[in-house]
Design a protein around this motif. Structure first.
Motif, mmCIF file in Angstrom:
data_model
loop_
_atom_site.group_PDB
_atom_site.id
_atom_site.type_symbol
_atom_site.label_atom_id
_atom_site.label_comp_id
_atom_site.label_asym_id
_atom_site.label_seq_id
_atom_site.Cartn_x
_atom_site.Cartn_y
_atom_site.Cartn_z
ATOM 1 N N PRO A 1 31.177 -20.849 2.708
ATOM 2 C CA PRO A 1 30.352 -21.759 1.920
ATOM 3 C C PRO A 1 29.802 -21.133 0.642
ATOM 4 O O PRO A 1 29.547 -21.834 -0.332
ATOM 5 C CB PRO A 1 29.239 -22.162 2.877
ATOM 6 C CG PRO A 1 29.210 -21.108 3.924
ATOM 7 C CD PRO A 1 30.602 -20.618 4.054
ATOM 8 N N ALA B 1 33.089 -31.269 -2.324
ATOM 9 C CA ALA B 1 32.900 -30.821 -3.700
ATOM 10 C C ALA B 1 32.062 -31.822 -4.493
ATOM 11 O O ALA B 1 31.957 -33.001 -4.134
ATOM 12 C CB ALA B 1 34.254 -30.629 -4.373
ATOM 13 N N GLN C 1 32.872 -24.137 -7.553
ATOM 14 C CA GLN C 1 32.456 -25.341 -8.288
ATOM 15 C C GLN C 1 32.576 -25.163 -9.798
ATOM 16 O O GLN C 1 32.785 -26.127 -10.529
ATOM 17 C CB GLN C 1 31.007 -25.689 -7.936
ATOM 18 C CG GLN C 1 30.816 -26.407 -6.626
ATOM 19 C CD GLN C 1 31.287 -27.856 -6.667
ATOM 20 O OE1 GLN C 1 31.627 -28.409 -5.631
ATOM 21 N NE2 GLN C 1 31.326 -28.471 -7.836
ATOM 22 N N LEU D 1 36.548 -24.858 2.541
ATOM 23 C CA LEU D 1 35.681 -23.684 2.595
ATOM 24 C C LEU D 1 34.323 -24.013 3.205
ATOM 25 O O LEU D 1 33.637 -23.137 3.737
ATOM 26 C CB LEU D 1 35.477 -23.114 1.186
ATOM 27 C CG LEU D 1 36.659 -22.354 0.583
ATOM 28 C CD1 LEU D 1 36.442 -22.126 -0.911
ATOM 29 C CD2 LEU D 1 36.865 -21.018 1.299
ATOM 30 N N LEU D 2 33.931 -25.284 3.135
ATOM 31 C CA LEU D 2 32.652 -25.717 3.685
ATOM 32 C C LEU D 2 32.758 -26.137 5.143
ATOM 33 O O LEU D 2 31.751 -26.507 5.762
ATOM 34 C CB LEU D 2 32.103 -26.900 2.870
ATOM 35 C CG LEU D 2 31.596 -26.567 1.459
ATOM 36 C CD1 LEU D 2 31.291 -27.842 0.686
ATOM 37 C CD2 LEU D 2 30.358 -25.680 1.523
ATOM 38 N N VAL E 1 37.362 -26.612 -1.767
ATOM 39 C CA VAL E 1 35.920 -26.540 -1.540
ATOM 40 C C VAL E 1 35.559 -27.170 -0.196
ATOM 41 O O VAL E 1 34.788 -26.611 0.590
ATOM 42 C CB VAL E 1 35.156 -27.221 -2.698
ATOM 43 C CG1 VAL E 1 33.702 -27.489 -2.310
ATOM 44 C CG2 VAL E 1 35.207 -26.355 -3.954
ATOM 45 N N ALA F 1 32.519 -21.363 -1.836
ATOM 46 C CA ALA F 1 32.692 -22.771 -2.224
ATOM 47 C C ALA F 1 31.789 -23.120 -3.393
ATOM 48 O O ALA F 1 32.171 -23.870 -4.294
ATOM 49 C CB ALA F 1 32.391 -23.682 -1.026
ATOM 50 N N GLN G 1 25.958 -29.491 -1.894
ATOM 51 C CA GLN G 1 27.263 -29.808 -1.321
ATOM 52 C C GLN G 1 27.106 -30.442 0.054
ATOM 53 O O GLN G 1 27.913 -31.277 0.459
ATOM 54 C CB GLN G 1 28.126 -28.547 -1.239
ATOM 55 C CG GLN G 1 28.606 -28.072 -2.602
ATOM 56 C CD GLN G 1 29.391 -26.782 -2.514
ATOM 57 O OE1 GLN G 1 29.141 -25.942 -1.653
ATOM 58 N NE2 GLN G 1 30.349 -26.613 -3.407
#
Length: 350
Positions: A19, A117, A26, A80-81, A77, A22, A109
């Motif tokens: 995270p 994202a 951005q 990754l979250l 993203v 991520a 996020q």
């Protein structure tokens, strides 16, 4: 018409969630030089292009590709979250490692994007349409495109070194390659614009005869750094000259008194001060003015012009020479008769 295909241009699968990274990623989505910026920049350049054919097609091809890059990054993203703390945050932060991880997350996020994202940069600042350059002049736009791709590739390279995840690195390797080719294509397109006779080195290729001829080939030395003149740009190959001791050409930069209703603080002025400002021009000074369709030089107090010119810059140059020889003030008036610039060569000589 745009048509979406449910396949990414390149794979976007991290090996494990991250995270914190991520949030960093951005910047490549919604930052000033992110993929949203070049997407909208190229789309508007294409829509504003007034010539059908190779240039517009190149712009639109690239614009549509950039939409796919936004999709790739947004997908990365979100992945990754995956598993990022949401409702269990209080329990998770008891672990110092998890606390540090959560501390580096972009909480927006989770709160705003629902674990996805955002159209924002790495600090959560929303993307701004002011980042877009689409002027309608292809030379100016293509140069802006080279700069945008260079900045984007620079940020991608920095982010590449901030992760060890092989899946993330593979996607960024692809992005680096596309930023490379896009820089090359815009540089090549600039040369083709010139080869086709559509543009020259300077944008726009107009008004060269109208611009001030005294100042279109000089680089002004205005910093303490002494080495600017040592560059190849001052060797004469480009017709440029390094002006080592440039002089201010205008008078004091004093704004006029504000409207009283605005309550701005200003020095007291007497009635008619603006109307009698010209009385401050001393007898014998040289003034350059526009009269009867020509630019003329005359001495203040004399009714006859010393010389006349069709072009203002020629008159200004001769007027300055007269004032320097006489060691008097040189006053340059605009077409409406108002003083535009003034220089006291008697004062400068002391």
């Amino acid at each position: 018409m745009f048509r979406h295909t449910k396949l990414l241009q390149f794979e976007a699968k991290p090996e494990k969630p991250d995270p914190v990274y991520a949030r960093k990623l951005q910047e490549l989505i919604g930052g000033a030089f992110g993929e949203m910026s070049v997407t909208m920049q190229y789309l508007f350049q294409g829509w504003n292009c007034r010539m059908e054919g190779k240039y517009k097609d190149l712009i639109m091809d690239t614009a549509t590709e950039e939409i796919g890059h936004v999709e790739m990054l947004a997908t990365m993203v979100a992945r990754l979250l995956e598993g990022a703390p949401a409702t269990v945050t209080a329990e998770a932060v008891k672990d110092p490692v998890m606390a540090a991880t959560i501390g580096g997350m972009d909480v927006q996020q989770a709160i705003v994007g629902g674990g996805g994202a955002l159209p924002a940069d790495s600090n959560g600042v929303p993307w701004n349409g002011r980042y877009v350059v689409a002027s309608g002049n292809l030379l100016a736009d293509f140069r802006a495109n080279v700069a945008a791709e260079a900045q984007g590739r620079l940020q991608t390279a920095r982010l590449y070194n901030m992760t060890d995840d092989p899946g993330v690195k593979a996607m960024l390797q692809f992005n680096l390659a596309r930023d490379t080719v896009h820089q090359k294509q815009w540089l090549a397109a600039i040369e083709e614009l010139k080869a086709d006779g559509l543009e020259s080195d300077v944008a726009p290729s107009a008004l060269f005869d109208e611009e001030n001829q005294d100042h279109n080939n000089t680089i002004w030395h205005l910093s303490d750094g002494p080495d600017g003149a040592k560059g190849g740009w001052s060797s004469g190959s480009e017709g440029l000259e390094y002006l080592m001791d440039p002089e201010a050409l205008g008078g004091p930069g004093v704004a006029p008194p504000p409207d009283p209703a605005l309550y701005g603080t200003s020095a007291p002025t007497g009635p008619g001060d603006d109307a009698h400002r010209d009385e401050l021009v001393g007898e014998g000074a040289v003034e350059t003015l526009f009269e009867n369709g020509r630019w003329k030089n005359r001495l203040v107090g004399s009714s006859r012009a010393a010389n006349a010119h069709d072009v203002k810059t020629d008159a200004v140059a001769q007027g300055r020479e007269m004032a320097q020889k006489r060691k008097v003030e040189h006053v340059i008036r605009n077409r409406d008769g108002q003083i535009g610039q003034r220089r006291d060569y008697h004062r400068d000589s002391r």
